[in-house]
Design an enzyme around this catalytic site. Sequence first.
Site, short mmCIF file in Angstrom:
data_model
loop_
_atom_site.label_atom_id
_atom_site.label_comp_id
_atom_site.label_asym_id
_atom_site.label_seq_id
_atom_site.Cartn_x
_atom_site.Cartn_y
_atom_site.Cartn_z
N SER A 16 -35.92 -108.81 -86.36
CA SER A 16 -36.51 -109.61 -87.42
C SER A 16 -37.98 -109.96 -87.12
O SER A 16 -38.78 -109.07 -86.86
CB SER A 16 -35.65 -110.87 -87.62
OG SER A 16 -35.99 -111.53 -88.82
N ASP A 133 -29.88 -105.34 -96.29
CA ASP A 133 -30.64 -106.45 -95.69
C ASP A 133 -31.53 -107.08 -96.77
O ASP A 133 -32.38 -106.42 -97.34
CB ASP A 133 -31.50 -105.89 -94.55
CG ASP A 133 -32.24 -106.97 -93.77
OD1 ASP A 133 -32.30 -108.12 -94.24
OD2 ASP A 133 -32.75 -106.64 -92.69
N HIS A 163 -28.61 -108.34 -92.26
CA HIS A 163 -29.82 -108.50 -91.47
C HIS A 163 -29.61 -108.42 -89.96
O HIS A 163 -30.30 -107.68 -89.27
CB HIS A 163 -30.49 -109.83 -91.84
CG HIS A 163 -31.79 -110.07 -91.16
ND1 HIS A 163 -32.83 -109.17 -91.23
CD2 HIS A 163 -32.22 -111.10 -90.38
CE1 HIS A 163 -33.85 -109.64 -90.53
NE2 HIS A 163 -33.50 -110.81 -90.01
#
Length: 199
Positions: A16, A133, A163
Amino acid sequence: MKSRHPDLPVFIVGHSMGGAISILTACERPSDFAGVVLIAPMVQMNPDSATPFKVFLAKVLNHMLPSLTLGSIESKWVSRDKKQVEAYDTDELNFHGGMRVSFGMQLMGAAARIEREIPSINWPFLLLHGDADKLCDIRGSRMMHENAQSSDKKITIYEGGYHALHHDLPEVAESVLTEVTSWITERLPATKSPQPQGS
């Protein structure tokens, strides 16, 4: 790590926003890393949400009200595993408040830097991204894979994956761990086995 283990190759794994930090770190110090693993990295802002008008508005607000908070992350999009979502919600180390305008501007700045760097990236990398995602746009990963110069680059798309692939459904998390481990192991220098005495 290099000072503690000078003879071992160092790999960096980022997820991320940590993926964005890993990319920029490897761009600044490419010789420090034997490879980079990116799980759903933030490579570019989602063009559907970061429209030109919203970007303009964010710039104005950043001058006037930099600490104004925007929406927070909806935890239901972190994982398809309900237990993992509950763990995310109850983890005191996770920030559960809204994102400040000034922080959003920093993210946009990081994404712009990454986009400029991608054509000159030539270090080995593995990209893993779920095609469902909703928190980090998969188009960024695809764009990085297509446009980086690296001769050693791979992308794996997990169908239906959310995610946090390493915390998604148990079979997905296991597959991610296996793939990351294999990719790193394949890039370790071959070790010579000790010769038996007297041979």
